[in-house]
Design a protein around this motif. Sequence first.
Motif, PDB file in Angstrom:
ATOM      1  N   VAL A  95      21.302  15.636   9.498  1.00  0.00           N
ATOM      2  CA  VAL A  95      21.115  14.901  10.744  1.00  0.00           C
ATOM      3  C   VAL A  95      20.051  15.549  11.635  1.00  0.00           C
ATOM      4  O   VAL A  95      19.276  14.855  12.297  1.00  0.00           O
ATOM      5  CB  VAL A  95      22.464  14.755  11.492  1.00  0.00           C
ATOM      6  N   GLN A  96      19.985  16.866  11.639  1.00  0.00           N
ATOM      7  CA  GLN A  96      18.988  17.538  12.477  1.00  0.00           C
ATOM      8  C   GLN A  96      17.565  17.188  12.054  1.00  0.00           C
ATOM      9  O   GLN A  96      16.614  17.370  12.812  1.00  0.00           O
ATOM     10  CB  GLN A  96      19.189  19.051  12.463  1.00  0.00           C
ATOM     11  N   ALA A  97      17.397  16.671  10.849  1.00  0.00           N
ATOM     12  CA  ALA A  97      16.074  16.307  10.348  1.00  0.00           C
ATOM     13  C   ALA A  97      15.454  15.158  11.134  1.00  0.00           C
ATOM     14  O   ALA A  97      14.264  14.877  10.982  1.00  0.00           O
ATOM     15  CB  ALA A  97      16.136  15.956   8.867  1.00  0.00           C
ATOM     16  N   ALA A  98      16.218  14.525  12.010  1.00  0.00           N
ATOM     17  CA  ALA A  98      15.660  13.506  12.896  1.00  0.00           C
ATOM     18  C   ALA A  98      14.661  14.133  13.870  1.00  0.00           C
ATOM     19  O   ALA A  98      13.780  13.454  14.382  1.00  0.00           O
ATOM     20  CB  ALA A  98      16.773  12.801  13.661  1.00  0.00           C
ATOM     21  N   LEU A  99      14.797  15.429  14.108  1.00  0.00           N
ATOM     22  CA  LEU A  99      13.834  16.153  14.935  1.00  0.00           C
ATOM     23  C   LEU A  99      12.668  16.563  14.047  1.00  0.00           C
ATOM     24  O   LEU A  99      12.877  17.222  13.018  1.00  0.00           O
ATOM     25  CB  LEU A  99      14.473  17.396  15.548  1.00  0.00           C
ATOM     26  N   PRO A 100      11.456  16.199  14.390  1.00  0.00           N
ATOM     27  CA  PRO A 100      10.312  16.516  13.526  1.00  0.00           C
ATOM     28  C   PRO A 100      10.224  17.993  13.131  1.00  0.00           C
ATOM     29  O   PRO A 100       9.907  18.310  11.985  1.00  0.00           O
ATOM     30  CB  PRO A 100       9.101  16.086  14.356  1.00  0.00           C
ATOM     31  N   LEU A 101      10.510  18.886  14.050  1.00  0.00           N
ATOM     32  CA  LEU A 101      10.431  20.312  13.750  1.00  0.00           C
ATOM     33  C   LEU A 101      11.411  20.729  12.655  1.00  0.00           C
ATOM     34  O   LEU A 101      11.143  21.645  11.892  1.00  0.00           O
ATOM     35  CB  LEU A 101      10.702  21.127  15.024  1.00  0.00           C
ATOM     36  N   LEU A 102      12.539  20.031  12.563  1.00  0.00           N
ATOM     37  CA  LEU A 102      13.591  20.386  11.602  1.00  0.00           C
ATOM     38  C   LEU A 102      13.699  19.372  10.464  1.00  0.00           C
ATOM     39  O   LEU A 102      14.747  19.247   9.834  1.00  0.00           O
ATOM     40  CB  LEU A 102      14.930  20.514  12.334  1.00  0.00           C
ATOM     41  N   SER A 103      12.609  18.676  10.199  1.00  0.00           N
ATOM     42  CA  SER A 103      12.658  17.574   9.233  1.00  0.00           C
ATOM     43  C   SER A 103      12.567  18.009   7.772  1.00  0.00           C
ATOM     44  O   SER A 103      12.655  17.165   6.880  1.00  0.00           O
ATOM     45  CB  SER A 103      11.536  16.574   9.532  1.00  0.00           C
ATOM     46  N   PHE A 104      12.416  19.284   7.514  1.00  0.00           N
ATOM     47  CA  PHE A 104      12.346  19.765   6.130  1.00  0.00           C
ATOM     48  C   PHE A 104      13.759  20.158   5.682  1.00  0.00           C
ATOM     49  O   PHE A 104      14.155  21.324   5.745  1.00  0.00           O
ATOM     50  CB  PHE A 104      11.363  20.940   6.039  1.00  0.00           C
ATOM     51  N   ILE A 105      14.516  19.192   5.221  1.00  0.00           N
ATOM     52  CA  ILE A 105      15.923  19.387   4.856  1.00  0.00           C
ATOM     53  C   ILE A 105      16.121  20.481   3.806  1.00  0.00           C
ATOM     54  O   ILE A 105      17.021  21.316   3.960  1.00  0.00           O
ATOM     55  CB  ILE A 105      16.560  18.050   4.411  1.00  0.00           C
ATOM     56  N   ALA A 112       1.473  23.440   9.375  1.00  0.00           N
ATOM     57  CA  ALA A 112       2.663  22.578   9.358  1.00  0.00           C
ATOM     58  C   ALA A 112       3.735  23.139   8.436  1.00  0.00           C
ATOM     59  O   ALA A 112       4.916  23.147   8.779  1.00  0.00           O
ATOM     60  CB  ALA A 112       2.282  21.161   8.935  1.00  0.00           C
ATOM     61  N   GLY A 113       3.343  23.627   7.264  1.00  0.00           N
ATOM     62  CA  GLY A 113       4.308  24.212   6.336  1.00  0.00           C
ATOM     63  C   GLY A 113       4.923  25.477   6.888  1.00  0.00           C
ATOM     64  O   GLY A 113       6.117  25.739   6.691  1.00  0.00           O
ATOM     65  N   LEU A 114       4.117  26.265   7.591  1.00  0.00           N
ATOM     66  CA  LEU A 114       4.627  27.483   8.215  1.00  0.00           C
ATOM     67  C   LEU A 114       5.683  27.143   9.261  1.00  0.00           C
ATOM     68  O   LEU A 114       6.792  27.673   9.241  1.00  0.00           O
ATOM     69  CB  LEU A 114       3.481  28.270   8.856  1.00  0.00           C
ATOM     70  N   VAL A 115       5.349  26.223  10.146  1.00  0.00           N
ATOM     71  CA  VAL A 115       6.262  25.872  11.241  1.00  0.00           C
ATOM     72  C   VAL A 115       7.507  25.171  10.720  1.00  0.00           C
ATOM     73  O   VAL A 115       8.632  25.544  11.063  1.00  0.00           O
ATOM     74  CB  VAL A 115       5.524  25.004  12.290  1.00  0.00           C
ATOM     75  N   LYS A 116       7.324  24.157   9.882  1.00  0.00           N
ATOM     76  CA  LYS A 116       8.473  23.401   9.374  1.00  0.00           C
ATOM     77  C   LYS A 116       9.370  24.236   8.475  1.00  0.00           C
ATOM     78  O   LYS A 116      10.592  24.178   8.561  1.00  0.00           O
ATOM     79  CB  LYS A 116       8.015  22.157   8.610  1.00  0.00           C
TER      80      LYS A 116
END
Length: 164
Positions: A92-102, A47-51
Amino acid sequence: MKNYLGVGISVGVLAGLWTQLSIELTLITWVAFVAWACFFAAGGGRAGLVKGLAANVSGVLWAYLASLALEQATFNGAVAIAVALLGFVLCVQAALPLLSFIPGAFAGTALFFGTAFDLSGVLIAIVAGALLGIVSEVLGAKIQASFDRTSAPTGPAPAPAAVA
């Protein structure tokens, strides 16, 4: 308390190897360290790798688009407006789970600007840093397990010898 000896050894060794390799290959050494930190800050593991990687790359790409727009802008305050819009989009893109690491997205943006707009160099180093993160975590766990096995008692303590 969690032991950090294994990950400390793996990070130390890999950091030295990465530094030497990146210098020899003329890659951007420090960018990988930021991406590596994002891996751990995003929780590590798959998860840390992907996010972390997705957020870093998205930040770079948004900054790249902003740089293209700024090439055309000639009015006073254009940079301030671009930065304001970037900050908004990165949140705002953090609403997408993949891009949730602001923080990773902000780091990616800063990396692009901090390397004087070196798109390919930043992307290569970000991928390297993310991979270093996962390798250091896996290797660190193996090293830690070997320390834990050697320090654990293996059975009952021997009885003291009789004194004559």
